[in-house]
Write an enzyme that holds these catalytic residues in place. Structure first.
Site, PDB file in Angstrom:
ATOM      1  N   GLY A 292      -3.917 -10.488   6.979  1.00  0.00           N
ATOM      2  CA  GLY A 292      -3.690 -11.907   7.237  1.00  0.00           C
ATOM      3  C   GLY A 292      -3.029 -12.588   6.060  1.00  0.00           C
TER       4      GLY A 292
ATOM      5  CE  LYS B  24      -0.576  -0.677   4.948  1.00  0.00           C
ATOM      6  NZ  LYS B  24      -0.052  -2.066   4.940  1.00  0.00           N
TER       7      LYS B  24
ATOM      8  CE  LYS C 288      -4.529  -0.950   4.674  1.00  0.00           C
ATOM      9  NZ  LYS C 288      -4.995  -1.783   5.805  1.00  0.00           N
TER      10      LYS C 288
END
Length: 405
Positions: free
Chosen positions: A298, A100, A200
């Site tokens: 994750g 990101k 983001k």
């Protein structure tokens, strides 16, 4: 056969390896493409790995191999990821990433290099982990003008706030629990101060506007000063507090982009997003409001999105790259003080008569839960006018939290 390389063999990189290896047959059955891993780049040694022979420490092995057409950059950070990605795209190799920081900082440049060299630069995993959001915004919703985006974009802060809301744990206690569970880093600054979410929302805002929104220009406030008292005030108006990444198109020339704690009504679907889950609500002028929900981070969730981009390129090597924005945003990002919304304001006072203040700002509700302070829910107004009005009164502001409209 499509030959790919993985740069970085940490949590996400090892997940990409697992997904591509474990699902190789099913991917081939569904797409007709046999995707094989030729190299894994990492500075460490993996002598016990069953495929230790495909590991390399030499980036040039990947760069100079004509068989490798797609590279997964899951190294993180700007160095050496930026240089490596530029060089790969410049020789016509497509790159997919979960990085990101790199996408938010240099995405416009890297997409232009990819386009000039008939390659692709895809980054579904850079926002929301395993949640599909980049492709839906750039393809499924591309007939819409995006009016607003509001998202819970960081699982660490969402877990902390959820523990405060549901278990009554103080911020420091909830943060320690997040660290003990592996949800927060030893240095949690990027998460709890909102920097992760800022990158983001800048990516999502860039997609929404078609021009780069620099995260350095995004008003960013984290959750480190949110208290159980703030949580209690919000509960009294049937709401919770969430860290929200927010984009809103004001008109053809202006927009608001920000990250901050917001009061979210329990009628809003985002209020029920708990634990380490993420969710993004996108409003288009044609489709109305849609929401995307799932694991925001994750190993395998993020790897799923990375591998989805790999499969997309392998299956459609000549397809136009729809995820794209120009180097400059045509919309002016308004300063935080020009935000127009309702606000939950806590004021230090033992005099609970706020009628003099109500005449200036318009109050919907007064919340009295502490002897030496009072909470007020304002009507919709500009934040600058609110601060000026209270600043010119006899009251002292403790905190101002925007209400998500």
């Amino acid at each position: 056969m499509v030959k790919v390389a993985i740069m970085g063999f940490g949590t996400v990189g090892s997940g990409v390896y697992e997904v591509l290896r474990n699902n190789r047959k099913s991917i081939m059955t569904k797409t007709g493409k046999d995707i094989d891993i030729k190299y894994i780049l990492d500075i460490r040694d993996f002598p016990d790995h069953p495929e230790k022979d495909i590991f390399t420490k030499n980036f040039d092995d990947i760069l100079n191999d004509p068989e490798v057409t797609i590279v997964a950059e899951v190294m993180g950070g700007l160095k050496p990821a930026y240089d490596f990605t530029k060089r790969l795209l410049s020789v016509g190799k497509s790159v997919v990433t979960s990085n990101k920081e790199l996408v938010a900082t240099y995405g416009d440049e890297l997409m232009q290099i990819a386009k000039a060299n008939e390659a692709k630069y895809l980054f579904e995993a850079s926002v929301g982990g395993g949640i599909p959001i980049i492709r839906p915004m750039s393809q499924c919703l591309n007939a819409n003008n995006i009016i607003s985006v509001a998202g819970i974009l960081n699982g660490t802060t969402n877990f902390i706030l959820n523990q405060m809301i549901s278990k009554g744990k103080a911020f420091d206690v909830a943060l320690k629990e997040a660290q003990d569970n592996g949800y927060a880093e030893k240095d949690p600054t990027a998460d709890i101060e909102g920097f992760d979410a800022s990158r983001k929302i800048s990516i999502l805002g860039s997609l929404a506007t078609g021009g780069k929104i620099d995260y350095n220009n995004v008003y960013t406030k984290g959750i480190s000063d949110i208290t159980l008292t703030d949580i209690e005030y919000a509960s009294k108006i049937d709401s919770v507090i969430k860290l929200i990444g927010f984009f809103k198109r004001i008109d053809d020339n202006k927009c608001i982009v920000k990250v901050s704690p917001m009061v979210v009504s329990n009628d809003n679907l985002l209020s029920g997003v708990n634990g380490v889950y993420n969710a993004v609500m996108v409003e288009g002028d044609a489709v109305g409001k849609t929401m995307f929900y799932g694991h925001g981070a994750g190993k395998l969730a993020t790897a799923s999105a990375v591998c989805g981009d790999i499969v997309d390129i392998a299956e459609n090597p000549h397809k136009h790259n729809t995820s794209y924005w120009e180097p400059e945003c045509s919309l002016q990002i308004l300063p935080e003080e020009e935000t127009v919304a309702k606000f939950l304001v806590t004021i230090k006072t033992t005099d609970k008569n706020v009628s003099s203040l109500a005449a200036k700002i318009g109050i919907e509700e007064v919340i009295d839960i502490r002897p030496d302070e009072v909470g007020v829910l304002t009507k919709e107004m500009m934040k600058k006018d609110l601060l000026d009005a209270i600043g010119n009164s006899s009251f002292d502001i403790i905190k101002v939290i925007q209400v998500l409209g």
